[in-house]
Design an enzyme around this catalytic site. Structure first.
Site, PDB file in Angstrom:
ATOM      1  N   PRO A  52       0.822  -1.216   0.000  1.00  0.00           N
ATOM      2  CA  PRO A  52       0.000   0.000   0.000  1.00  0.00           C
ATOM      3  C   PRO A  52       0.859   1.270   0.000  1.00  0.00           C
ATOM      4  O   PRO A  52       2.050   1.207   0.329  1.00  0.00           O
ATOM      5  CB  PRO A  52      -0.791  -0.111   1.304  1.00  0.00           C
ATOM      6  CG  PRO A  52       0.120  -0.863   2.222  1.00  0.00           C
ATOM      7  CD  PRO A  52       0.895  -1.820   1.353  1.00  0.00           C
ATOM      8  N   CYS A  53       0.251   2.404  -0.351  1.00  0.00           N
ATOM      9  CA  CYS A  53       0.957   3.671  -0.287  1.00  0.00           C
ATOM     10  C   CYS A  53       1.307   3.963   1.174  1.00  0.00           C
ATOM     11  O   CYS A  53       0.539   3.583   2.042  1.00  0.00           O
ATOM     12  CB  CYS A  53       0.099   4.812  -0.855  1.00  0.00           C
ATOM     13  SG  CYS A  53      -1.244   5.363   0.196  1.00  0.00           S
ATOM     14  N   PRO A  54       2.427   4.543   1.510  1.00  0.00           N
ATOM     15  CA  PRO A  54       3.464   5.074   0.606  1.00  0.00           C
ATOM     16  C   PRO A  54       4.633   4.110   0.398  1.00  0.00           C
ATOM     17  O   PRO A  54       5.714   4.551   0.034  1.00  0.00           O
ATOM     18  CB  PRO A  54       3.922   6.317   1.354  1.00  0.00           C
ATOM     19  CG  PRO A  54       3.847   5.894   2.798  1.00  0.00           C
ATOM     20  CD  PRO A  54       2.703   4.913   2.909  1.00  0.00           C
ATOM     21  N   ARG A  55       4.430   2.788   0.609  1.00  0.00           N
ATOM     22  CA  ARG A  55       5.557   1.843   0.576  1.00  0.00           C
ATOM     23  C   ARG A  55       6.283   1.846  -0.764  1.00  0.00           C
ATOM     24  O   ARG A  55       7.521   1.826  -0.777  1.00  0.00           O
ATOM     25  CB  ARG A  55       5.070   0.435   0.961  1.00  0.00           C
ATOM     26  CG  ARG A  55       4.442   0.344   2.377  1.00  0.00           C
ATOM     27  CD  ARG A  55       5.447  -0.010   3.448  1.00  0.00           C
ATOM     28  NE  ARG A  55       6.055  -1.300   3.212  1.00  0.00           N
ATOM     29  CZ  ARG A  55       5.492  -2.479   3.511  1.00  0.00           C
ATOM     30  NH1 ARG A  55       4.297  -2.518   4.081  1.00  0.00           N
ATOM     31  NH2 ARG A  55       6.132  -3.604   3.273  1.00  0.00           N
ATOM     32  N   ASP A  94      -0.799  -0.548  -6.276  1.00  0.00           N
ATOM     33  CA  ASP A  94      -1.475   0.445  -5.447  1.00  0.00           C
ATOM     34  C   ASP A  94      -1.941   1.608  -6.343  1.00  0.00           C
ATOM     35  O   ASP A  94      -1.136   2.202  -7.050  1.00  0.00           O
ATOM     36  CB  ASP A  94      -0.508   0.959  -4.380  1.00  0.00           C
ATOM     37  CG  ASP A  94      -1.054   2.173  -3.661  1.00  0.00           C
ATOM     38  OD1 ASP A  94      -2.267   2.192  -3.415  1.00  0.00           O
ATOM     39  OD2 ASP A  94      -0.281   3.101  -3.373  1.00  0.00           O
TER      40      ASP A  94
END
Lengths: 371, 74
Positions: free
Chosen positions: B10-13, B37
């Site tokens: 998921p963001c911000p990964r 994502d």
């Protein structure tokens, strides 16, 4: 957990009931229970209260009382207003700004039409007026929808500068802007929502100017007012709140504008943080920023732990996996997003405490991510 | 070209992965991130703008997952 009470920085989602609305609501609950269409005493009482509410809202919005209708929500006001304009002319194309509230986007998408179009915005969220004017010339365009100001980033739209073809009405969603300074005037239909200005939830306003062609797009009587039994006490409380809010707006707006400048400057001074929304042509009480490498859910949770209630347009805080369409349309960073919106009871201490916490919160989350 | 597999993150990964991988890329070279994502298609270009790198564009990996390519400028 903090032992301090939560500081509420989310008035743009929903505002605490204004004290004037509370007193009015309690009194009206006892008097406004009757069916305003009946000829008996209880009906007459309810009718008087409802017409009083209508007159007060009309005065506040500088329109005629017979132009004001109450709906069950701001969303319903948008749906009825927008689709009713298209229904009346039979022209189903809707031209709208890309950063409109989801109620506008949903209404525009409800009956797909080749002339329906979403008009891009610039980095500050300002709609492209030339593109808007061009799109409005397309055949079968029945409505232009442009908000007074944006609910997520605060940018005011140049509604009065819209160059529209003759016979194409404009719906202005004013839900985010009512009570926060002067409104544009060049609209045919205005929508708003009472719980955004300190009235109770469940009261929307749909103002249709005299001479505007409108037909109901839904079952029921051919009037803008929602079908079904009206919530008379809530409408009266909404009107009382609006009147009180407008009386305070100028002084409060000045204070809030300066506080938001301070919050924007504090956030903007942090490394890799982008302040979003127009710096000056904006609502007085709302600031938005996005922090690189930070999850929106993380920053909301970390601020909550320190006693600050804020909102976020990041995908991880939404019911869908999609990030905010507003931030996306502006080309802004969609993760690490925080929206701060001030209330009438915000104090200098609240703002100072928030500003003091922002750096710790953002840098702490990044440190834990190994950055 | 280095390609980062951020499928399922998921963001911000995916953006954090980009930032961590950047020092291992020579100036002028490309770096790609494969991410499903939906925020990535907005946030990779925004990251490039904020960090002064070039957003080259988007295509898809063999399995149809979006791939965003950047060029290191500094």
């Amino acid at each position: 957990m903090t032992s301090e009470p939560e500081v509420y920085f989310d008035s743009a989602s929903s505002t605490r009931l204004h004290p004037a609305a509370r007193d009015t609501l309690l009194a009206a609950l006892d008097r406004g229970y009757g069916d305003p269409r009946r000829l008996h005493g209880a009906g007459r009482d309810a009718r008087l209260l409802l017409e009083n509410a209508r007159a007060v809202v009309a005065e506040c919005l500088d329109v005629y009382p017979d132009e004001v209708s109450f709906t069950a929500s701001g969303t319903e006001a948008v749906h009825r207003g927008l689709l009713g304009l298209a229904e009346a002319s039979g022209r189903r194309g809707v031209v709208h700004g890309a950063v409109e509230h989801s109620s506008v986007l949903h209404a525009a998408a409800w009956r797909p039409h080749p002339s329906t179009s979403s008009i891009p915005v610039d980095r500050h969220g300002l709609v492209d007026l030339e593109a808007l004017a061009r799109a409005a010339m397309a055949p079968e365009v029945g409505v232009i929808a442009l908000q007074a100001a944006n609910q997520e980033v605060g940018t005011r739209q140049p509604v009065d500068a819209v160059d529209r073809p003759a016979g194409v009405p404009l719906l202005m969603d004013a839900a985010a802007a009512v009570g926060h300074g002067p409104l544009p005037r060049h609209w045919d239909v205005l929508t708003a929502s009472a719980h955004k200005w300190g009235g109770p939830a469940g009261v929307g306003v749909l103002a249709v100017r005299r001479g505007t062609r409108w037909s109901t797009p839904f079952p029921g009587e051919d009037t803008p007012e929602s079908p079904g039994f009206p919530d008379v006490p809530a409408a009266l409380a909404a009107a009382a709140a609006l009147q009180a809010v407008l009386a305070e707006a100028e002084e409060l707006g000045r204070r809030q504008f300066a506080w938001i400048d301070e919050i924007r400057a504090t956030a903007g001074a942090l490394p890799d943080v982008e302040v979003v929304g127009h710096p000056t042509d904006r609502l007085p009480h709302l600031a938005t920023f996005s922090a690189l490498y930070v999850g929106g859910d993380e920053v909301v949770a970390e601020l909550a732990r320190r006693g600050f209630a804020v909102a976020s347009g990041s995908a991880c805080t939404a019911s869908s996996l999609e990030p905010s369409h507003v931030l996306a349309a502006m080309g802004a960073l969609t993760h690490g997003n925080v929206r701060i919106s001030l209330s009438r009871d915000t104090t200098d201490d609240h703002v100072r405490a928030l500003c003091a916490a922002l750096g710790d919160v953002v840098l702490g989350i990044r440190r834990r991510a190994g950055l | 070209m280095i390609e980062l597999d951020c499928r399922g993150l998921p963001c911000p990964r995916p953006i954090i992965a980009l930032a961590k991988a950047l020092p291992g890329v020579a100036v002028g070279e490309l770096l790609a991130v494969v991410a499903d994502d939906p925020a990535a298609r907005h946030d990779v270009p925004a990251w490039c703008r904020l960090r002064g790198q070039e957003y080259v564009g988007a295509d898809t990996a063999d399995d149809g997952v979006p791939r965003h390519t950047i060029r290191r400028l500094s």
